[in-house]
Design an enzyme around this catalytic site. Structure first.
Site, PDB file in Angstrom:
ATOM      1  N   VAL A 136     -13.163  39.559 -27.846  1.00 35.78           N
ATOM      2  CA  VAL A 136     -13.117  38.297 -28.572  1.00 35.78           C
ATOM      3  C   VAL A 136     -14.028  38.347 -29.796  1.00 35.78           C
ATOM      4  CG1 VAL A 136     -13.684  35.838 -28.431  1.00 35.78           C
ATOM      5  CG2 VAL A 136     -12.485  36.948 -26.550  1.00 35.78           C
ATOM      6  N   ALA A 137     -15.170  39.034 -29.650  1.00 42.34           N
ATOM      7  CA  ALA A 137     -16.107  39.137 -30.767  1.00 42.34           C
ATOM      8  C   ALA A 137     -15.533  39.967 -31.908  1.00 42.34           C
ATOM      9  CB  ALA A 137     -17.417  39.753 -30.284  1.00 42.34           C
ATOM     10  N   GLU A 187      -9.673  35.980 -34.697  1.00 42.77           N
ATOM     11  CA  GLU A 187      -8.504  35.175 -34.328  1.00 42.77           C
ATOM     12  C   GLU A 187      -7.973  34.362 -35.499  1.00 42.77           C
ATOM     13  OE1 GLU A 187     -11.084  35.586 -30.632  1.00 42.77           O
ATOM     14  OE2 GLU A 187     -11.376  35.190 -32.754  1.00 42.77           O
ATOM     15  N   ASP A 202      15.540  42.126 -67.084  1.00 41.15           N
ATOM     16  CA  ASP A 202      16.798  41.972 -67.789  1.00 41.15           C
ATOM     17  C   ASP A 202      16.502  41.318 -69.139  1.00 41.15           C
ATOM     18  OD1 ASP A 202      19.583  42.035 -68.120  1.00 41.15           O
ATOM     19  OD2 ASP A 202      19.763  39.956 -67.458  1.00 41.15           O
ATOM     20  N   ASP A 235      19.176  37.822 -63.783  1.00 38.41           N
ATOM     21  CA  ASP A 235      19.916  36.589 -63.511  1.00 38.41           C
ATOM     22  C   ASP A 235      21.365  36.852 -63.141  1.00 38.41           C
ATOM     23  OD1 ASP A 235      20.875  37.463 -65.902  1.00 38.41           O
ATOM     24  OD2 ASP A 235      20.379  35.666 -67.042  1.00 38.41           O
ATOM     25  N   ASP A 284      22.338  42.436 -61.350  1.00 37.50           N
ATOM     26  CA  ASP A 284      20.928  42.665 -61.071  1.00 37.50           C
ATOM     27  C   ASP A 284      20.603  42.658 -59.582  1.00 37.50           C
ATOM     28  OD1 ASP A 284      20.305  42.657 -63.842  1.00 37.50           O
ATOM     29  OD2 ASP A 284      20.315  40.476 -63.829  1.00 37.50           O
TER      30      ASP A 284
END
Length: 838
Positions: A285-286, A290, A332, A582, A586
């Site tokens: 846990v140390a 978490e 583009d 666009d 592409d």
């Protein structure tokens, strides 16, 4: 006659009669309904539905983290030895973290029926000798389809009749100007943009009318081929994801190694198996932060919201951080770096002609218009002339009403000119090489405009009627030449300069002509040194392309799969590539790139579906803001990660030293878990909200393989962790020794000392050099976080039920000055050292 149902290969290289024969159709009557139904059984004219990210997959991704699996193992072990409270506490933390991450990712996933929207089109088809409108998904090879201005092409068509037909193909080919279509066959090997006898699915009719035979449907079309390329291209993992996974794996090894060492030590000391396991769980846990997944996810979420306010919509959270390490933007041209709107940028009056005298001819010899909502109607070049006339102060609508058209010679791609008869004058507009006499002084100037990538038109008039087949330049009064182009976005010029300062190369990848692409690149300040065309790329193998990629700034006339090759070549050179675009063409490269950035206004649905980020304003400058945000996020992740791990290292050192000294653990497991939640999450989140520094875009991109915690951060963690551990251990030993405190009191003293020390460490983590207090007032979240942290720690020490659960106790008043005095030592020592070392 053949009645094949498959696509017709190289239809652009075949004469219309041969295409009709191969598809087994008739231009007058079309297919019969029965034959169309038979062919439809072989496949509908649709691209299919893209695979979507499900909630189950998002949840699975949250649970596959190494840190999560390690903590789950700790929960199982705690339950096994009867430590139910500890087990439930860790489990609650895991559940909360998982919910936060899951909800955030789920909101980031946007469902877009992109490919369906592209193909759900009505088609005007001839069947059984009758014209009918049908759903485009029911089209088959051999159908005869008619199209006109404004229509979306419903399938790949081999044109057999055209009447001034122009098609907007920029979404597929990158060509900025509408393409004039013809029925003539061209060579089989010509590039996609030069297949003038074809009309491709998903493109739009700009003007005129046409009739064509369907030669490919669904995935067999050009747009279908691009869509399939996109789906086959996998999505890579972001550097932050990889970095956190590496950290998780390292933590696992550390926990296993230390756990084994503690177990061996416990056996040697005669501890029971339950006692050994209890210490090992406390150690796990140390070690494990978490709060790290939750803070990382929330940091990215805040970054996502900030980018949304800057008109950049994020579809995958980790790419927010990836932007900060981008080294190349492959962009583009049309609609991304340019306005995607043809504009008159040069006006060259003929000698002796006033500059404004050419505009009446420009608007009278013109079929364009502007709708009430401002949208262009007709050919963009002609609309550009109308806007140019308006800018010159001419009321062109009134002029047209006063001088109605009495006759015309329509534009033809063969003659390259058009003429209209108005109020006794014949007005002429066309290519300079056909309107100007060879010795006219404007010829050289017009050629100069062409060399700069502008489309040029010459304007002239005469009192003489013009025959439809013959134009005599000698009989014309030349008014001037105009240069028209799709100009760079003004903000894109500044954005390109900012990217260059930040060490980011901007590479243009377009389907447009090389001359036009180079000219725009020059105006953008890209300083292109080399240009490669699609034909050049076709002659290079992958190794040769990788070798050339570092020196090429402009790629012109490229096909969709070539854009994908370019991105792959750049990545093979170790570049982190952001690809902007666009168009349909592409999409594969957008998916392959480390960061795919699609345009939201002018972009196609296919491009948006393939991208990681969608720019809502289609502004290239927004990418600069996104890169700045990415760099801010990574710097903040390093800040809070350094802060987190220094505390966890301090706790581990404190626990291990205490156990090695033969003492009870200086901290109980629930004390560690409580501080992991309070000290980990709250101040860390405040560090994650640090504003961006003014120099964020003055530094080069960080290396692609740079870990989340580099060598400098590791040294800082070790130094800070050792300082905090020293005061924690000192407090514990002083409590058990000279102060003669009970074990629970000594543990509480250690808890309080470590709390004060780590709160002060926030200021050490804010900056790696200089005063940690400089600029702290610009982050109001920091002060709220510190106040809340102090309040929660005070509650843990003073509220009896909470204090009892955490195994804390009350401390004598005389002990508190020691806890406070020891606690501020790491802050004072660090800040003093920085002052003395500068």
């Amino acid at each position: 006659m053949s009645t094949g149902v498959g696509p017709v290969a190289d239809a652009h290289a075949l004469d219309p009669d041969e295409v009709v024969a191969r598809t087994g159709t008739d231009l007058a009557t079309g297919l019969s309904e029965a034959e169309a139904a038979r062919r439809l059984a072989h496949g509908a004219n649709e691209l299919g539905r893209p695979e979507r990210t499900t909630w189950a997959k998002i949840l699975g991704d949250q649970l596959r983290s190494t840190v999560v699996l390690l903590l789950l193992a700790s929960v199982v072990a705690a339950f096994a030895i009867g430590k139910t409270v500890e087990a439930v506490a860790v489990l609650v933390v895991l559940v909360v973290n998982t919910i936060v991450g899951f909800v955030t990712e789920l909101r980031a996933v946007r469902s877009m029926d992109a490919l369906d929207a592209l193909t759900r089109t009505v088609a005007d088809v001839v069947r059984d000798g009758r014209r009918d409108e049908i759903d485009a998904v029911d089209l088959v090879v051999g159908d005869v389809v008619e199209v006109e201005s404004g229509d979306r092409i419903p399938a790949d068509l081999r044109l057999v009749e055209v009447n001034d037909l122009t098609v907007e193909e920029s979404a597929l080919t990158g060509e900025s100007e509408p393409v004039a279509k013809v029925v003539d066959a061209v060579a089989a090997e010509v590039e996609l943009a030069e297949r003038t006898g074809l009309a491709h699915m998903g493109t739009t009719v700009r003007s005129g009318r046409g009739r064509g035979v369907v030669v490919a449907t669904g995935l067999a079309t050009e747009v279908g081929r691009v869509a399939e390329l996109t789906r086959r291209t996998g999505v890579g993992r972001a550097p932050l994801q990889e970095g956190l996974e590496r950290l998780g794996r390292v933590l696992t090894l550390v926990v296993v190694a230390l756990g084994a060492a503690i177990a061996l030590l416990g056996v040697l000391r005669g501890l029971s198996a339950d006692e050994v396991l209890e210490v090992s769980i406390a150690l796990a846990v140390a070690i494990v932060p978490e709060g790290l997944p939750a803070v990382a996810t929330l940091t990215l979420t805040v970054g996502m919201r900030r980018m949304a306010r800057e008109q950049a919509l994020v579809r995958r959270l980790p790419v927010v951080e990836t932007l900060g390490s981008t080294t190349v933007i492959a962009s583009d041209k049309t609609g991304t770096l340019t306005t995607n709107e043809m504009t008159v940028t040069e006006v060259l009056p003929a000698p002796g002609v006033a500059g404004d005298d050419l505009w009446p001819t420009a608007v009278l010899c013109n079929d364009g218009d502007v709708a009430r909502d401002g949208d262009p109607v007709g050919d963009p070049t002609e609309v550009a002339l109308l806007h140019g006339a308006t800018a010159a102060g001419l009321d062109w609508r009134s002029l047209r009403a006063a001088r109605p058209r009495a006759g015309e010679v329509p534009f033809s791609s063969d003659t390259k000119w058009m003429a209209t008869r108005n109020d006794g004058w014949t007005h002429v507009k066309g290519a300079p090489e056909v309107v100007l006499a060879a010795d006219h002084p404007l010829v050289a100037l017009a050629a100069g405009l062409g060399e700069r990538g502008l489309r040029t038109l010459a304007l002239a008039r005469t009192r003489v009627d013009v025959d439809g087949d013959v134009l005599d330049p000698a009989a014309l009064e030349v008014l001037g030449v105009v240069g028209i182009q799709d100009p760079p976005r003004p903000e894109a010029v500044d954005a390109v300069a900012a990217c260059r300062r930040a060490g980011i190369r901007v590479v243009m990848v377009t389907g447009d002509q090389p001359r036009t692409a180079r000219a725009i690149a020059d105006e953008l300040g890209m300083r292109p040194t080399a240009v490669l065309t699609g034909r050049d790329l076709a002659r290079l193998d992958d190794d040769e392309l990788r070798a050339r990629a570092p020196e090429v700034d402009v790629y012109a006339r490229v096909a969709p799969e070539q854009k994908l090759r370019i991105v792959e070549a750049l990545q093979a050179q170790g570049e982190v590539v952001a690809m902007t675009g666009d168009g349909v063409n592409d999409a594969p490269a957008l998916r392959q790139a480390d960061v795919g950035v699609a345009m939201g206004l002018a972009g196609t649905d296919v491009a948006r579906e393939a991208a990681d980020i969608v720019l809502l304003d289609d502004d290239f400058a927004t990418i600069e803001h996104a890169v700045r945000e990415g760099r801010r996020i990574f710097a903040n992740i390093q800040r809070f990660a350094q802060y987190l791990f220094s505390y966890h290292l301090a706790v581990v050192i404190t626990v291990v030293v205490g156990v090695l000294a033969g003492l009870d653990p200086p901290l109980a497991g629930l004390m560690i878990l409580w501080n992991n939640l309070v000290i980990d999450v709250i101040p860390s989140f405040a560090l994650a909200l640090e504003p961006s520094g003014d120099d964020a875009m003055d530094e080069p991109p960080r290396a692609k393989d740079e870990p989340v915690l580099g060598a400098g951060a590791v040294r800082a963690i070790a130094t800070q962790g050792a300082l905090v551990a020293a005061v924690g251990i000192g407090g514990y030993l002083l409590g058990l020794g000279p102060l003669d405190l009970a074990t629970a009191e000594a543990q509480t003293l250690t808890f309080a000392t470590l709390t004060v020390a780590q709160i002060g460490a926030v200021f050490n983590a804010r900056r790696s050099t200089g005063s940690g207090f400089r600029g702290a007032s610009s982050n109001p979240y920091l002060w709220w976080a510190l106040a809340l942290t102090l309040a929660l720690e005070a509650a843990a020490l003073t509220i009896p039920p909470l204090r009892d659960v955490l195994e804390l106790t009350t401390l004598p008043a005389s002990v508190w000055p020691l806890a406070l005095g020891l606690g501020i030592v790491p802050l004072v020592a660090t800040q003093l050292w920085r002052r003395l070392s500068t």
